[in-house]
Design an enzyme around this catalytic site. Structure first.
Site, PDB file in Angstrom:
ATOM      1  N   CYS A  91      30.811 -34.953   6.364  1.00  0.00           N
ATOM      2  CA  CYS A  91      30.608 -36.249   7.004  1.00  0.00           C
ATOM      3  C   CYS A  91      31.664 -36.547   8.057  1.00  0.00           C
ATOM      4  O   CYS A  91      31.466 -37.396   8.911  1.00  0.00           O
ATOM      5  CB  CYS A  91      30.619 -37.350   5.956  1.00  0.00           C
ATOM      6  SG  CYS A  91      29.578 -36.970   4.569  1.00  0.00           S
ATOM      7  N   HIS A 349      23.164 -42.535   8.344  1.00  0.00           N
ATOM      8  CA  HIS A 349      24.321 -41.658   8.228  1.00  0.00           C
ATOM      9  C   HIS A 349      23.910 -40.231   8.554  1.00  0.00           C
ATOM     10  O   HIS A 349      23.626 -39.441   7.675  1.00  0.00           O
ATOM     11  CB  HIS A 349      24.864 -41.772   6.793  1.00  0.00           C
ATOM     12  CG  HIS A 349      25.986 -40.850   6.466  1.00  0.00           C
ATOM     13  ND1 HIS A 349      26.800 -40.300   7.425  1.00  0.00           N
ATOM     14  CD2 HIS A 349      26.438 -40.369   5.279  1.00  0.00           C
ATOM     15  CE1 HIS A 349      27.697 -39.526   6.819  1.00  0.00           C
ATOM     16  NE2 HIS A 349      27.488 -39.543   5.525  1.00  0.00           N
ATOM     17  N   CYS A 379      34.648 -41.018   3.473  1.00  0.00           N
ATOM     18  CA  CYS A 379      34.816 -40.054   2.400  1.00  0.00           C
ATOM     19  C   CYS A 379      34.053 -38.794   2.795  1.00  0.00           C
ATOM     20  O   CYS A 379      33.075 -38.863   3.526  1.00  0.00           O
ATOM     21  CB  CYS A 379      34.275 -40.614   1.095  1.00  0.00           C
ATOM     22  SG  CYS A 379      32.564 -41.086   1.183  1.00  0.00           S
ATOM     23  N   GLY A 381      32.484 -34.891   1.502  1.00  0.00           N
ATOM     24  CA  GLY A 381      32.014 -34.146   0.332  1.00  0.00           C
ATOM     25  C   GLY A 381      33.040 -33.184  -0.234  1.00  0.00           C
ATOM     26  O   GLY A 381      33.962 -32.749   0.449  1.00  0.00           O
TER      27      GLY A 381
END
Lengths: 393, 440
Positions: A91, A349, A379, A381
């Site tokens: 992300c 997202h 955050c 993964g």
């Protein structure tokens, strides 16, 4: 030491996956068109002076596989001279590319870099087509390295006592903020209008063509309400609290920024928009990856000699409401400066694109509000957190 | 080979009629019968068995004839006396002598029956043979819900031995409410509780060997399932050359419900079928996952047709029949067709592609995620890991080609290790007591 400046940044509208307006739009085309648009905004720009194109992508396979960065540099710039590279930090890929570009410029390795990200979740499923967890890791009881993100969100909700009601309210607010922003046309300057041509067979098996323009985010729902969100069933765990309503949406999108050195600015004779101050990533147990920013934010603040109070606007990626609430509570962040125009729960997202997309949104909004320091954080993964700080000039 | 049909009339002092037209009554004390058989160099005698009236005399006659070195076969004599022996016309007038309405032939009723018995045997009505097996299943052992125990397995073996010698094929079916609810878990439970693991191992081996015998016999084996076809019965169907299933069939490998894995070749068969589906450049793990979930979630088809979707039946081979009355007959016809098409014994497979650690890792993560999500229990995860271990061929570091026996060994090992688990025994006990699966 040199400083890295951002002169332009554009993103596409974010489409829903897998049935949104970009469902048949290849991610490389999407990215290329975004870059093309950005280059065309600068008069008399010499494309061959770009040193590199860095593309963030969280699932680099299939349509976005095979060093998609290089393919995008070829397709977007239409010259052979500029190379391309693909970067993956899930992300945070988009933010990571900006950081890499800034680092290269600061160290004198480059003068002008196009950085950003692209993701099509319509084409590539979460986790990719062939997930192959390592037996040697897994058999030692470390299965959580490969957990789905939803499970980690449940774990965070459990560990940090985040209630279902709070999550639903958070999600609802995100939608309201996003709807308000769209109504006020706050995203207008950032978005590249993408024209889509689709060839399809109609009911009589005749070939038809339809084309439409995509320039508004598809995610926010006008018809949602707290009651409706309350009714949704948990999707990741039996008796869990994380639902489709209080998680980020699956999306397609692309976002790119142009990052240049001071010398290059002078050469181009253009005013910079922002300065990239600093960037940090931090690791933590994969089971609670959602609270990654809790570790990353203090780290980046310390490195850039700032305090949390100095930050006037924050884009916190809302991967899940549970995780966002945990971060906000843990760090005592002022809720009013976070995601003022809605977050990923409403706007979507698109994994690898998100970092760049949030940066563009942040810079644009800070310009409008005349603020100085802003932060993008998320955050990541497998137990990571990332945070980057921008200064508006 | 010279055969003779034999009919016993229990209503008339057990008169014996032969298919060559001779009669013997009990006063002759069978001596004349024996003499007759020896004189005419008879190789085998086929006795019509109706299961009740002549029950007492059949063993006596059988013994006598066997002493002469002549083979004896029992065959179902149902409706042999109401079919004309020369033209096959069905409705003939009842009486001592009967006259066929079509061909006008007049014949003694018992002789007619004896000829029909012989014809039935010569025609290859192996149905009688499997009826023989199944009758034992139904009447003699009276197992609950036709569950498969050691005696039935031995019966199956015997049936196949017999069929290989004399018949064209074997049909496995019954006319109960359900085909079978699977292996006899009460036996497994007893052996596991008494910790007789050697015996349990032997029982599992017998089960597996019987299943393999069905696949690798020189005659076609056809199953005709209907109603509940669970666990061991499903494994039985998986190993048949053809399955002629009734539309109302609920087929599934449900062993997980009692804390076990399919131990009679079911897990092996799922691996094999998945391996057959692999194509070049496929993502094999995703395909294998379907087969893994069949076992792991104990998926049961809601109809015979769904059996194809769940890969319990083979699309190009197995068939669904809507008429239950015709099911066994159709199965017999299928076996006959297979025989006529030149059925040969298949070669044992040694080319089953297993994925090893590549698949194992994913199944472990899947099981752990389900546990973390609260969808399954600790013990479920444990079982899932055991299934994964078999279905991916153990923790081989590369994709390999293995034999069926290798997989069967893994399967037995996993089965036995689960039999030693307290939670598994609790599940079996609960199932035996309440007829429902226990989640623990």
């Amino acid at each position: 030491m040199n400083d890295a400046y951002i002169i332009k940044g554009y993103r596409t509208a974010v489409g829903k996956a897998p049935r949104g307006f970009f469902r048949f739009k290849r991610p490389d085309e999407l990215a290329a068109e975004t870059i093309e648009f950005m280059i065309n905004q600068i008069d008399g720009f010499d494309k061959s002076t770009i040193d590199d194109v860095i593309v963030g992508n969280a699932m680099p396979e299939a349509e976005q596989g095979l060093n998609v960065g290089r393919l995008i540099s070829l397709m977007g710039l239409k010259i052979d001279d500029v190379p391309g590279v693909t970067v993956n930090r899930y992300c945070a890929s988009g933010l990571e590319t900006i950081a890499i570009a800034a680092a290269k410029i600061k160290s004198g390795m480059a003068d002008c870099i196009i950085a950003g990200g692209v993701e099509s979740m319509s084409f590539i499923p979460m986790g990719g087509y062939k997930p192959v967890p390592g037996y040697n890791i897994v058999s030692k009881g470390n299965e959580d390295y490969y957990w789905g993100m939803g499970l980690t969100a449940e774990q965070v909700a459990k560990d940090y006592n985040i209630k279902r009601e709070d999550q639903d309210i958070f999600a609802f607010n995100s939608h309201q903020k996003a709807l308000k922003a769209i109504e006020e046309d706050r995203f207008k300057n950032q978005i590249v209008p993408i024209k889509i041509d689709e060839i399809y067979l109609d009911n009589n098996n005749k070939k038809q063509t339809r084309s439409f323009n995509c320039n508004t985010d598809e995610g926010p729902r006008k018809d949602t309400s707290i009651e409706a969100l309350n009714k949704l069933r948990p999707v990741f765990a039996n008796n869990g609290s994380v639902t489709a309503g209080n998680s980020s949406q699956m999306s397609d999108g692309a976002a790119f920024l142009m990052i240049v050195s001071e010398n290059y600015l002078k050469k181009l004779n253009i005013d910079p928009v922002a300065r990239f101050v600093n960037y940090s990533v931090a690791g933590l147990p994969p089971k609670i990856m959602g609270v990654g920013p809790v570790k990353a934010i203090p780290k980046v603040l310390e490195k850039s000699n700032l305090k949390l109070n100095d930050i006037e606007l924050i884009e916190l990626n809302e991967a899940f409401a549970s995780q966002s609430l945990a971060v906000l509570n843990e760090l005592n962040i002022n809720n009013d400066i976070v995601n003022v125009n809605g977050g990923a729960i409403a706007l979507g997202h698109p994994l690898g694109c998100t970092g760049a997309k949030l940066s563009i949104q942040l810079i644009d909004e800070m310009q409008k509000r005349n603020l100085k320091y802003g932060m993008v954080t998320m955050c990541v993964g497998t137990g990571q957190g990332a945070a980057g700080i921008f200064e508006i000039l | 080979m010279k055969y003779l049909g034999l009919d016993i009339n229990s209503r008339e002092h057990n008169h014996i009629s032969l298919s060559d037209g001779l009669f013997f009554n009990q006063e002759n004390n069978y001596e004349e019968l024996c003499e007759h058989l020896v004189q005419h160099n008879i190789d085998a005698v086929i006795i019509g068995n109706n299961g009740y009236g002549s029950k007492r005399h059949i063993p006596v006659i059988k013994k006598l004839i066997k002493r002469l070195g002549i083979q004896v076969y029992l065959i179902d004599e149902k409706s042999t006396s109401v079919i004309c022996s020369s033209c096959g016309f069905r409705k003939i007038k009842k009486g001592k002598f009967i006259k066929c309405h079509r061909c006008k032939e007049v014949i003694h009723r018992d002789t007619n029956a004896a000829i029909n018995i012989l014809k039935r045997f010569e025609k290859g009505f192996w149905g009688s043979n499997d009826d023989h097996v199944l009758r034992r299943k139904r009447r003699k052992f009276k197992s609950k819900m036709n569950s498969i125990n050691q005696n039935i397995l031995q019966g199956l073996n015997k049936g196949i031995d017999l069929a290989e010698e004399k018949y064209y094929g074997v049909v496995i079916g019954n006319e109960g409410q359900h085909f079978s609810a699977g292996a006899d878990i009460s036996m497994i439970f007893l052996m596991a509780v008494e910790q007789e693991y050697d015996e349990l191992h032997y029982a599992m081996k017998l089960f597996q060997d019987t299943m393999m015998r069905m696949r690798y016999s020189s005659i076609p084996v056809v199953a005709a399932p209907h109603g509940y076809t669970f666990g061991g019965a499903c494994e039985l169907c998986l190993h048949c050359d053809r399955v002629i299933a009734y539309a109302e069939t609920y087929v599934g490998l449900v062993e997980v419900g009692v804390g076990l894995i399919p131990g009679g070749g079911g897990t092996k068969e799922m691996t094999l079928r998945a391996s057959d589906q692999f194509r070049k450049n496929d993502v094999e793990v995703n395909l294998l996952q379907e087969y893994f979930l069949n076992i792991g979630m104990g998926k049961v088809s809601t109809s015979g047709y769904e059996g194809f979707d769940l890969n319990y039946f083979k699309k190009d081979k197995d068939q669904i029949i809507l008429n239950k009355k015709n099911q066994i007959n159709f199965a017999k016809q299928t076996a006959l067709n297979l025989h006529e098409a030149g059925y040969t014994k298949p070669i044992e497979r040694t080319d089953i592609k297993v994925l090893g650690q590549q698949a194992l890792g994913m199944f472990y993560v899947g099981a752990d995620s389900m546990l973390a999500g609260g969808y399954i229990s600790d013990h479920d995860k444990n079982i899932a890991k055991k299934i994964a271990n078999v279905i991916s061929g153990g923790n081989l570091s590369q994709q390999s080609f293995v034999s069926e026996q290798y997989l069967l060994e893994l399967e037995r090992e996993a089965f036995l290790s689960l039999c030693g688990e307290r939670k598994t025994l609790e599940r079996i006990q609960y199932m035996l007591k309440n007829g429902k699966p226990l989640r623990n």
